[in-house]
Design a protein around this motif. Sequence first.
Motif, PDB file in Angstrom:
ATOM      1  N   PRO A 152       9.889   8.260   3.187  1.00 21.08           N
ATOM      2  CA  PRO A 152       8.877   7.449   2.514  1.00 21.08           C
ATOM      3  C   PRO A 152       8.305   6.345   3.419  1.00 21.08           C
ATOM      4  O   PRO A 152       7.123   6.035   3.350  1.00 21.08           O
ATOM      5  CB  PRO A 152       9.628   6.839   1.322  1.00 21.08           C
ATOM      6  CG  PRO A 152      10.757   7.789   1.064  1.00 21.08           C
ATOM      7  CD  PRO A 152      11.140   8.328   2.420  1.00 21.08           C
ATOM      8  N   LEU A 153       9.151   5.773   4.268  1.00 21.20           N
ATOM      9  CA  LEU A 153       8.689   4.741   5.200  1.00 21.20           C
ATOM     10  C   LEU A 153       7.633   5.314   6.139  1.00 21.20           C
ATOM     11  O   LEU A 153       6.604   4.687   6.401  1.00 21.20           O
ATOM     12  CB  LEU A 153       9.874   4.183   5.992  1.00 21.20           C
ATOM     13  CG  LEU A 153       9.555   3.184   7.097  1.00 21.20           C
ATOM     14  CD1 LEU A 153       8.885   1.937   6.535  1.00 21.20           C
ATOM     15  CD2 LEU A 153      10.832   2.808   7.839  1.00 21.20           C
ATOM     16  N   LEU A 154       7.873   6.518   6.649  1.00 17.57           N
ATOM     17  CA  LEU A 154       6.894   7.164   7.527  1.00 17.57           C
ATOM     18  C   LEU A 154       5.573   7.379   6.796  1.00 17.57           C
ATOM     19  O   LEU A 154       4.498   7.126   7.356  1.00 17.57           O
ATOM     20  CB  LEU A 154       7.432   8.499   8.038  1.00 17.57           C
ATOM     21  CG  LEU A 154       8.560   8.413   9.059  1.00 17.57           C
ATOM     22  CD1 LEU A 154       9.161   9.786   9.289  1.00 17.57           C
ATOM     23  CD2 LEU A 154       8.054   7.814  10.347  1.00 17.57           C
ATOM     24  N   ALA A 155       5.644   7.824   5.556  1.00 18.40           N
ATOM     25  CA  ALA A 155       4.436   8.084   4.782  1.00 18.40           C
ATOM     26  C   ALA A 155       3.642   6.797   4.537  1.00 18.40           C
ATOM     27  O   ALA A 155       2.416   6.784   4.659  1.00 18.40           O
ATOM     28  CB  ALA A 155       4.809   8.737   3.449  1.00 18.40           C
ATOM     29  N   ARG A 156       4.332   5.707   4.215  1.00 16.54           N
ATOM     30  CA  ARG A 156       3.675   4.428   3.919  1.00 16.54           C
ATOM     31  C   ARG A 156       3.144   3.716   5.151  1.00 16.54           C
ATOM     32  O   ARG A 156       2.134   3.033   5.092  1.00 16.54           O
ATOM     33  CB  ARG A 156       4.671   3.481   3.240  1.00 16.54           C
ATOM     34  CG  ARG A 156       4.770   3.564   1.788  1.00 16.54           C
ATOM     35  CD  ARG A 156       5.525   2.370   1.183  1.00 16.54           C
ATOM     36  NE  ARG A 156       6.630   1.851   1.966  1.00 16.54           N
ATOM     37  CZ  ARG A 156       7.864   2.362   1.970  1.00 16.54           C
ATOM     38  NH1 ARG A 156       8.153   3.427   1.271  1.00 16.54           N
ATOM     39  NH2 ARG A 156       8.817   1.798   2.676  1.00 16.54           N
TER      40      ARG A 156
END
Length: 176
Positions: A152-156
């Motif tokens: 999720p961090l990569l996506a955000r």
Amino acid sequence: PSACSRIKAPSRSAAHMITEVGVRLALHAAGGAAHEAATALPALAVDVDALVAADGPVPPLPEPPPPPASLAYVCYTSGSTGLPKGVMVDRRALLSYARANAAAHEIGRGARVLLAAGVAFDPSIGEAWTALVAGATLLLPRRAEAKEQLGPLLARSGATHVCSTPALWATVELSA
């Protein structure tokens, strides 16, 4: 010079490293042995967590940058066989690495480099300097978020490049 220390280094080891190198600037996480050693010795101690959370300006370095052939940082071994042993890296070598790494991985202005590996993972130093030298944005997530929610961090984050360990990559669920 700066020192790279394991986050959970015993107080004695952290104090040894900081004293031996003659550190003038120490970046450390709040609490723990490295914090205790850094704040007790004659160095400008900067708490990385407080720096990330702060809205104000970054504290100034104690003096102008030294010449290129001078020491950039010392990275220490764990000290598992006694006292930690330091490996010295000069500024010229660090700059050479950063430029070559940026060229090899096409990191430049507009790139967003996520430093997901902990700062005690010695390659993270070169990766951070690569981003800074190339004019890229260096993304410094909270360690817990990088460890527990990397996908999720990569996506955000909009990261275009990531510095991570294989074990951390293994936590990312790939979608079809």
